[in-house]
Design a protein around this motif. Structure first.
Motif, PDB file in Angstrom:
ATOM      1  N   LYS A 296       2.555   1.773  -3.287  1.00  0.00           N
ATOM      2  CA  LYS A 296       1.423   2.172  -4.388  1.00  0.00           C
ATOM      3  C   LYS A 296       1.240   3.562  -4.167  1.00  0.00           C
ATOM      4  O   LYS A 296       1.198   4.495  -5.052  1.00  0.00           O
ATOM      5  CB  LYS A 296       0.325   1.392  -4.184  1.00  0.00           C
ATOM      6  CG  LYS A 296      -0.212   0.776  -5.529  1.00  0.00           C
ATOM      7  CD  LYS A 296      -1.196  -0.307  -5.353  1.00  0.00           C
ATOM      8  CE  LYS A 296      -2.458   0.235  -4.890  1.00  0.00           C
ATOM      9  NZ  LYS A 296      -3.418  -1.150  -4.453  1.00  0.00           N
ATOM     10  N   ILE A 297       1.053   4.102  -2.865  1.00  0.00           N
ATOM     11  CA  ILE A 297       0.772   5.539  -2.734  1.00  0.00           C
ATOM     12  C   ILE A 297       1.959   6.344  -3.322  1.00  0.00           C
ATOM     13  O   ILE A 297       1.518   7.102  -4.012  1.00  0.00           O
ATOM     14  CB  ILE A 297       0.454   5.727  -1.127  1.00  0.00           C
ATOM     15  CG1 ILE A 297      -0.953   4.982  -0.718  1.00  0.00           C
ATOM     16  CG2 ILE A 297       0.425   7.205  -0.866  1.00  0.00           C
ATOM     17  CD1 ILE A 297      -0.991   4.959   0.655  1.00  0.00           C
TER      18      ILE A 297
ATOM     19  N   GLN B  30       1.915   6.597  -7.026  1.00  0.00           N
ATOM     20  CA  GLN B  30       0.862   7.364  -7.627  1.00  0.00           C
ATOM     21  C   GLN B  30       1.158   8.797  -7.175  1.00  0.00           C
ATOM     22  O   GLN B  30       0.750   9.530  -8.095  1.00  0.00           O
ATOM     23  CB  GLN B  30      -0.669   7.027  -6.914  1.00  0.00           C
ATOM     24  CG  GLN B  30      -1.008   5.690  -7.231  1.00  0.00           C
ATOM     25  CD  GLN B  30      -2.346   5.016  -6.719  1.00  0.00           C
ATOM     26  OE1 GLN B  30      -2.797   5.871  -6.076  1.00  0.00           O
ATOM     27  NE2 GLN B  30      -2.747   3.897  -7.127  1.00  0.00           N
ATOM     28  N   GLU B  31       1.506   9.002  -6.056  1.00  0.00           N
ATOM     29  CA  GLU B  31       2.135  10.443  -5.498  1.00  0.00           C
ATOM     30  C   GLU B  31       2.887  11.058  -6.526  1.00  0.00           C
ATOM     31  O   GLU B  31       2.664  12.102  -7.059  1.00  0.00           O
ATOM     32  CB  GLU B  31       2.603  10.255  -4.451  1.00  0.00           C
ATOM     33  CG  GLU B  31       3.030  11.739  -3.807  1.00  0.00           C
ATOM     34  CD  GLU B  31       3.772  11.480  -2.384  1.00  0.00           C
ATOM     35  OE1 GLU B  31       4.224  12.588  -2.005  1.00  0.00           O
ATOM     36  OE2 GLU B  31       3.701  10.471  -1.764  1.00  0.00           O
TER      37      GLU B  31
ATOM     38  N   ASP C 105      -6.466   7.423  -1.460  1.00  0.00           N
ATOM     39  CA  ASP C 105      -5.165   6.854  -1.169  1.00  0.00           C
ATOM     40  C   ASP C 105      -5.163   7.410   0.536  1.00  0.00           C
ATOM     41  O   ASP C 105      -4.505   6.694   1.116  1.00  0.00           O
ATOM     42  CB  ASP C 105      -4.081   7.362  -2.023  1.00  0.00           C
ATOM     43  CG  ASP C 105      -4.108   6.419  -3.073  1.00  0.00           C
ATOM     44  OD1 ASP C 105      -3.561   7.063  -4.075  1.00  0.00           O
ATOM     45  OD2 ASP C 105      -4.397   5.361  -3.010  1.00  0.00           O
TER      46      ASP C 105
ATOM     47  N   ILE D 214      -2.045  13.454  -3.797  1.00  0.00           N
ATOM     48  CA  ILE D 214      -2.566  11.952  -3.922  1.00  0.00           C
ATOM     49  C   ILE D 214      -3.836  11.942  -3.868  1.00  0.00           C
ATOM     50  O   ILE D 214      -4.652  12.914  -3.501  1.00  0.00           O
ATOM     51  CB  ILE D 214      -1.815  11.151  -2.545  1.00  0.00           C
ATOM     52  CG1 ILE D 214      -2.472  12.023  -1.409  1.00  0.00           C
ATOM     53  CG2 ILE D 214      -0.336  11.313  -2.741  1.00  0.00           C
ATOM     54  CD1 ILE D 214      -2.123  11.148  -0.049  1.00  0.00           C
TER      55      ILE D 214
ATOM     56  N   ASP E  36       0.731  -1.273   0.132  1.00  0.00           N
ATOM     57  CA  ASP E  36      -0.143   0.217   0.014  1.00  0.00           C
ATOM     58  C   ASP E  36       0.744   1.233   0.022  1.00  0.00           C
ATOM     59  O   ASP E  36       0.596   2.296  -0.751  1.00  0.00           O
ATOM     60  CB  ASP E  36      -0.838   0.061   1.157  1.00  0.00           C
ATOM     61  CG  ASP E  36      -2.134  -0.750   0.983  1.00  0.00           C
ATOM     62  OD1 ASP E  36      -2.797  -0.891   1.967  1.00  0.00           O
ATOM     63  OD2 ASP E  36      -2.586  -1.172  -0.271  1.00  0.00           O
TER      64      ASP E  36
ATOM     65  N   LYS F  33      -6.665   5.759   3.324  1.00  0.00           N
ATOM     66  CA  LYS F  33      -6.041   4.262   3.713  1.00  0.00           C
ATOM     67  C   LYS F  33      -5.086   4.848   4.808  1.00  0.00           C
ATOM     68  O   LYS F  33      -4.758   3.693   5.838  1.00  0.00           O
ATOM     69  CB  LYS F  33      -5.255   3.656   2.691  1.00  0.00           C
ATOM     70  CG  LYS F  33      -6.182   3.111   1.529  1.00  0.00           C
ATOM     71  CD  LYS F  33      -5.122   2.696   0.592  1.00  0.00           C
ATOM     72  CE  LYS F  33      -6.059   2.087  -0.558  1.00  0.00           C
ATOM     73  NZ  LYS F  33      -5.294   2.252  -1.751  1.00  0.00           N
TER      74      LYS F  33
END
Ligand code: ME8
Length: 627
Positions: free
Chosen positions: A508-509, A512-513, A524, A520, A505, A527
């Motif tokens: 992934k964050i 994507q960031e 996200d 973000i 996780d 979470k």
């Protein structure tokens, strides 16, 4: 009915001037493993450990802490008990030399030895090391520095009572000759024999220069020399009702640093008191770090929590005895521990259990003639009972290798050969029972999966066929390339709760960031679990000047350990008892050897000079969520 055979095993009683480290754990674990083994064999076992609480060293440590000796020691003793609990060590008594029954026995023996004429008054002048609580001759310490602590020795002179050690020289040498098993390993015995043959000087056994000790019953201005007091703990613990049957001890496990006291003073005291001598004194080697003895005074001591944090309790117990010869020194390495955890425990044992239980769940087991295990059992027993822990583990892992090879060659996943599955499952029964003294938690899980008990009786009987369910993962592999390191138990717990893969996780964050130019997605951020936590304790990180180790209550069953870079910004007392905001669902990371399970939030000014923790504006119970 035949009388149950007794087995009495001891560790040194440790100086409680600081919290225990891996060196202390090593000896105590050895005793625990042996005690568990003999209990498994049906013997009546007495396992003694404890603390050595008198003497100048402890008096000085207490003074430094601004406390009375007993009050100071009372704060350290629970640290030992807690460490032994965390390591799954089951002793029968924790003796303290300040226990009234022990003090009474020391005085009784002193009176006896005095009446016999083995104690006389004189005066002593010599070079003293408080670290060792012992005098040195110029021959042993030519530069007037302690060979162990490397500190200058103190010139001391005081009136003292002497114990006539010299008159026991011949008797002790005779005993060594008649009982070659008395000092082990044998290569250490020769060194002692040579020194005793050179002659023994009488031993100063009382002090007047400080008060923290047991008064001599025949001259209360003197307190008893700490070693005379301490050695007697092994005997005094058997002077209570019901415990007399255990004396003499079967084995005293000690480190090589204190062999002289145990191999020479101790038999002489017992001979003088007219008591039988123990069977064996086994002196193991030292754990070193970069080839320096690990210890309090060297400041390189690896604490028990740290040891456990690398790969869990059972892996630590396994590693300490697998990695070197018990009688010799070994250099400690976190990397070696993790490698053995991955290569031997996870890849060999863990995979085998997982494979066989998974196949057995699908195809079942068919009872057939078990594989022969008598030889393995006999060899393992011989090695363990002669304190060759590493060899015993090698024997067992060779057998595990053979089980892996059998599975590999017979391919039961293709052939559906449920007889071979039975044979391997039965072999795993032998493995688990033999391994149980080293790895009690893991072997309990194996026994649960294959439906047997960790008993001697089951070692001798074939596995009963039952419905098998896939085993939980026994050893989570550690990613050697990347920190953070995850702890086996926590990962397992996370999996069982079906919680998301935390590490993934976070990765992934981050990805994507980056993709969104620093922003973000709402989803996200949601979470991230933020919670109110109560800081219950604050300790300096042993290996990092800027870090604290916090104990935090997040309203969960157990408190968490969270490492925080606040040491330059807060005194411990300004954090302790405060409520603050924490990230609660971060993957644990190991920071300078301590696993941190979360993160405290703090606001920081531009140049990092000002750091303030974030706190809820009003009091809320710990565990409250931040939304
Ligand atoms: O000597 N490697 O207490 P102590 C392996 N109170 N083992 C180690 C070690 C290391 N680096 N460092 C310590 C005393 N040990 C006395 C004993 S008994 C009647 C009195 C272990 O706190 C090892 O067992 O200095 C060593 O002998 C013992 O801790 C010394 O503990």
């Amino acid at each position: 009915m035949a009388k149950q055979q007794t087995m009495y095993i001891t560790t040194p009683i440790y100086y409680p001037n600081d919290i225990p480290h891996v060196g202390h754990a090593y000896t105590t674990l050895a005793a625990d493993i042996l005690a568990r083994w003999h209990t498994l064999q049906g013997k009546d076992v007495f396992f003694l450990t404890g603390t050595d609480e008198h003497g100048k060293k402890l008096q000085e440590a207490a003074q430094k802490a601004g406390k009375q000796p007993k009050a100071f020691i009372d704060t350290i003793v629970p640290e030992f008990k807690e460490a032994w609990k965390k390591l799954n060590i089951h002793y029968d008594r924790f003796i303290r030399t300040t226990d009234a029954d022990h003090e009474a026995v020391v005085q009784k023996i002193l009176t006896k030895v005095h009446k016999k004429g083995d104690i006389y008054l004189g005066s002593y002048e010599g070079l003293y090391c408080t670290g060792c609580e012992a005098y040195y001759t110029e021959k042993d310490a030519p530069e007037k520095k302690c060979p162990t602590h490397k500190r200058p020795l103190e010139q001391l002179k005081e009136p003292t009572y002497f114990f006539k050690l010299s008159s026991y020289q011949k008797k002790i040498l005779d005993h060594y000759k008649k009982h070659p098993e008395f000092i082990q390993p044998a290569n250490r015995a020769q060194e002692i024999i040579n020194r005793v043959e050179e002659g023994l000087q009488d031993l100063s056994i009382s002090r007047t220069s400080f008060k923290w000790g047991i008064p001599l019953p025949f001259d209360t201005k003197h307190v008893t020399y700490v070693w005379f007091d301490a050695l007697l703990n092994y005997y005094s613990a058997t002077e209570t009702k019901g415990k007399e049957k255990y004396w003499p001890a079967d084995v005293h496990f000690i480190g090589k640093d204190i062999l002289w006291f145990h191999a020479v003073y101790w038999p002489a005291i017992l001979l003088s008191a007219g008591l039988p001598l123990p069977t064996t004194i086994f002196a193991h080697g030292w754990w070193t770090i970069h080839n320096e003895k690990m210890g309090k005074s060297a400041g390189n001591a690896l604490k028990v929590d740290q040891l456990i944090s690398y790969a869990g309790v059972d892996s630590a117990r396994y590693f300490l005895f697998r990695n070197g010869v018990f009688g010799e020194d070994g250099d400690f390495s976190e990397q070696f521990l993790k490698e053995r955890h991955n290569n031997e425990l996870a890849n060999k044992l863990g995979n085998l259990v997982s494979r066989v239980s998974t196949l057995a769940e699908t195809h079942g087991l068919t009872k057939t003639k078990p594989l022969p295990t008598n030889k393995v059992i006999a060899q393992y027993t011989q090695e363990l009972e002669s304190y060759q822990f590493d060899k015993a583990l090698t024997t067992l892992f060779t057998f595990i290798d053979s089980l892996n090879e059998l599975i590999q060659s017979k391919k039961p996943w293709e052939t559906k050969d449920t007889k071979v599955l039975y044979q391997v499952a039965d072999g795993l029964k032998t493995v688990a029972i033999l391994l149980s003294p080293f790895m009690p938690e893991t072997t309990e899980k194996i026994a649960h999966t294959f439906h047997f008990e960790l008993t001697k009786k089951q070692l001798a009987s074939p596995l009963e066929v039952d419905t098998i369910k896939k085993s939980p993962i026994l050893f989570q592999k550690i990613d050697m390339a990347s920190k953070p390191v995850q702890q086996t138990k926590k990962e397992e717990k996370g999996k069982q709760n079906n919680s998301p893969e935390r590490t993934n996780d976070t990765k992934k964050i981050k990805k994507q960031e980056q993709a969104k130019g620093g922003k973000i997605a709402y989803d996200d951020f949601s979470k991230v679990e933020l919670k109110v936590g109560l800081i219950k304790d604050v300790k300096p990180h042993p290996n990092a000047d800027k870090l604290y180790v916090l104990t935090v209550d997040l309203g969960e069953e157990k408190t968490r350990t969270i490492v925080a870079g606040l040491r330059n910004h807060y005194q411990p007392e300004h954090l302790k008892g405060k409520k603050a905001i924490f990230v609660a669902n971060l993957a644990p990371v190991t920071l300078r050897g301590i696993e941190s399970d979360g993160m405290i939030l703090a606001a920081v000014n531009d140049d990092d000079s000002h750091v303030v923790i974030l706190q809820p504006e009003q009091d809320l119970p710990q565990g409250s969520k931040i939304r």
